[in-house]
Enzyme design. Structure first.
Site, mmCIF file in Angstrom:
data_model
loop_
_atom_site.group_PDB
_atom_site.id
_atom_site.type_symbol
_atom_site.label_atom_id
_atom_site.label_comp_id
_atom_site.label_asym_id
_atom_site.label_seq_id
_atom_site.Cartn_x
_atom_site.Cartn_y
_atom_site.Cartn_z
ATOM 1 N N LYS A 202 55.409 46.560 -61.521
ATOM 2 C CA LYS A 202 55.591 45.796 -62.498
ATOM 3 C C LYS A 202 55.789 44.422 -62.773
ATOM 4 O O LYS A 202 56.702 44.520 -62.027
ATOM 5 C CB LYS A 202 56.300 46.655 -63.785
ATOM 6 N N SER B 163 57.008 49.975 -72.736
ATOM 7 C CA SER B 163 55.695 48.339 -72.632
ATOM 8 C C SER B 163 54.851 48.735 -71.096
ATOM 9 O O SER B 163 54.699 47.371 -70.263
ATOM 10 C CB SER B 163 56.889 47.724 -72.210
ATOM 11 N N SER C 268 59.280 52.778 -71.850
ATOM 12 C CA SER C 268 58.343 52.261 -71.549
ATOM 13 C C SER C 268 58.184 52.520 -69.946
ATOM 14 O O SER C 268 56.738 52.247 -69.894
ATOM 15 C CB SER C 268 59.466 50.807 -71.351
HETATM 16 N N1 GLN Z 1 59.896 49.685 -77.525
HETATM 17 C C1 GLN Z 1 60.959 49.626 -76.923
HETATM 18 C C2 GLN Z 1 60.885 48.537 -77.284
HETATM 19 O O1 GLN Z 1 60.581 47.178 -77.820
HETATM 20 C C3 GLN Z 1 61.088 50.213 -75.475
HETATM 21 C C4 GLN Z 1 60.938 48.848 -74.790
HETATM 22 C C5 GLN Z 1 60.816 49.500 -73.288
HETATM 23 O O2 GLN Z 1 61.629 50.905 -73.073
HETATM 24 N N2 GLN Z 1 61.569 48.641 -72.439
HETATM 25 O O3 GLN Z 1 63.051 48.108 -77.030
#
Ligand code: GLN
Length: 470
Positions: free
Chosen positions: A60, A136, A160
């Protein structure tokens, strides 16, 4: 016959050529570095004998690599090249993995659909390209689902890794907070961030976690507890284990088909001799508010470092510092990141910090205790990862609250710092994958893998693959 590292790389690059025009999982390919790694593997017999030798993987964009960029899909870091590798990157490379590219994500990990990416392209779900791949770590999950790579790395602050894995029909592991080093991850919420693998099979994930887990002098929050034998835990009988099913995970808001698929998965554990026990995690509904307050507060502090001076430097001479900050941060950050900075700064501001951040931290402790208490009675907890399968691109992007609510079952686990994973457990009538979330007690990843592999071995989901769109 086992394939050579070079053949693996060629297979991976061929799949990328076929799939990328449809799914855009990658922000960039790191072919030169992959070639270099293959050349080393061809002459270094000791490296070639290591656990991940010749495995094509993707990383990532928010995990530091000295090759390619490390930009967290943010304009503010568009051209940033890290001077060092993240500890996970180093451990993967020393285990013989070949890194073929960096994957798309929501900017700095903020989002659940990979639509908040600050840099193009938009990742799409390989099972249905009109839908999101989740987020994400959407790029990582899509790259594995389409077999562009054997494994990909993601980060999970509030879901995510698990959520995109669930939506793309692959395995995604969020380790216990402190099990895997955060050194070299571009921080979102430092008390919540974790890194972990996304793979096609449970055993591959177990093998990779064994490589990357463990104490790291560069991250003081890593635990000194010995790393478990996650691969050996796979395949062990689950007869007699107690599986807790929280009733709050099936409350209002869950899609009927998802509910049915998860209920069937739980029934299949019963057939294997597990004891199913309904439990209550009464604080589940509070977790979204707690999570978003803490995550955004920590983000507002973590993102203060991106001032256009220390990382990517502004191109022209700086005349007035404040104007410079305004311009760099105003143009560099996308709307969700700006929202985090505004919300987070407010929650930490003097006069409000106790009322917001302080209160959220207290409820966080209660949530953690509730889980610890539940684990006195059960070995693992299972439920859905996400209330619904992959939604249509654009369908929630103008409604941040609807997007946050999609994290209802993943954020409580993050707030409690527990290990959890997503395992493919069914397909909807529209041929969209659904993932089962398996949550274990702190540092009990072995039990989590045992339970996950028991499901995988009893079903055929790991053999399903999406078809290349025409
Ligand atoms: N959707 C969650 C957020 O925006 C989790 C994202 C993540 O785990 N990086 O915080």
């Amino acid at each position: 016959m086992t394939m050579s590292a070079r053949e693996n790389l060629e297979t991976s690059l061929d799949a990328i050529t076929l799939w990328e025009p449809h799914i855009s999982a990658f922000v960039e390919l790191t072919k030169d570095e992959a070639e270099r790694q293959v050349s080393v593997l061809e002459v270094d017999t000791e490296l070639a004998a290591r656990p991940l030798a010749g495995m094509p993987i993707a990383i990532k964009e928010n995990i530091a690599t000295t090759f390619g960029h490390t930009n967290a899909s943010s304009n503010i870091l568009k051209n940033f090249v890290s001077p060092f590798n993240a500890t996970v990157t180093d451990r993967l490379l020393s285990a013989g993995a070949i890194v073929v590219g960096k994957t798309q994500q929501d900017e700095f990990g903020m989002g659940s659909s990979t639509e908040n990416n600050g840099l193009p392209p938009q990742t799409k779900n390989p099972w249905d390209v009109s839908r999101i791949a989740g987020g994400s770590s959407g790029g990582s999950a899509a790259a594995v689902a389409s077999a562009e790579v054997s494994a990909a790395f993601g980060t999970d602050t509030g879901g995510s890794i698990r959520q995109p894995a669930s939506m793309c029909g692959v395995v995604g592991v969020k380790p216990t907070y402190g099990r895997v080093s955060r050194h070299g991850l571009l921080a979102y919420g430092s008390s919540l961030d974790t890194a972990g693998p996304i793979t096609k099979t449970v055993r591959d994930a177990a093998k990779i976690l064994e490589v990357i887990a463990g104490q790291d002098p560069l991250d003081a929050t890593t635990s000194s507890l010995p790393v478990g034998s996650y691969v050996n835990a796979c395949g062990k009988s689950i007869a007699g284990l107690t599986i807790g099913v929280p009733k709050e995970f099936f409350a209002e808001g869950i899609d009927a088909e998802v509910k049915q698929i998860i209920t069937d998965a739980i029934a299949s554990y019963k057939e294997q001799g597990a004891i199913i026990k309904e439990i209550s995690l009464s604080l589940t509904p509070a977790a979204i508010a707690v999570y978003y307050l803490i995550a955004k507060a920590e983000a507002s502090s973590n993102l203060a470092r991106y001032d256009g001076l220390r990382y990517e430097v502004g191109e022209e001479r700086i005349e007035a510092l404040l104007d410079h900050y305004k311009r760099i941060r105003g143009e560099g950050f996308g709307p969700e990141v700006k929202r985090a900075i505004l919300m987070g700064t407010y929650a930490l501001s003097s006069g409000y910090v106790e009322e917001w951040y302080g209160k959220a931290s207290k409820v966080r402790t209660l949530i953690r205790r509730e889980y610890e208490q539940a684990f006195q009675e059960v070995d693992v907890i299972v439920g859905p990862v996400s209330p619904e399968p992959a939604f249509l691109l654009g369908s929630k992007s103008s409604d941040p609250l609807a997007m946050y609510l999609a994290d209802a079952y993943t954020v409580p686990v993050s707030v409690a710092g527990l290990p959890a994973m997503s395992v493919p457990c069914g397909m909807t009538k529209n041929n969209l994958p659904v993932g089962l979330q398996i949550i274990a007690s702190h540092f009990q990843e072995e039990t989590m893998f045992q339970v996950a592999s028991a499901f995988e071995d009893a079903h055929e989901y790991k053999n399903l693959s999406p078809k290349l769109p025409q």
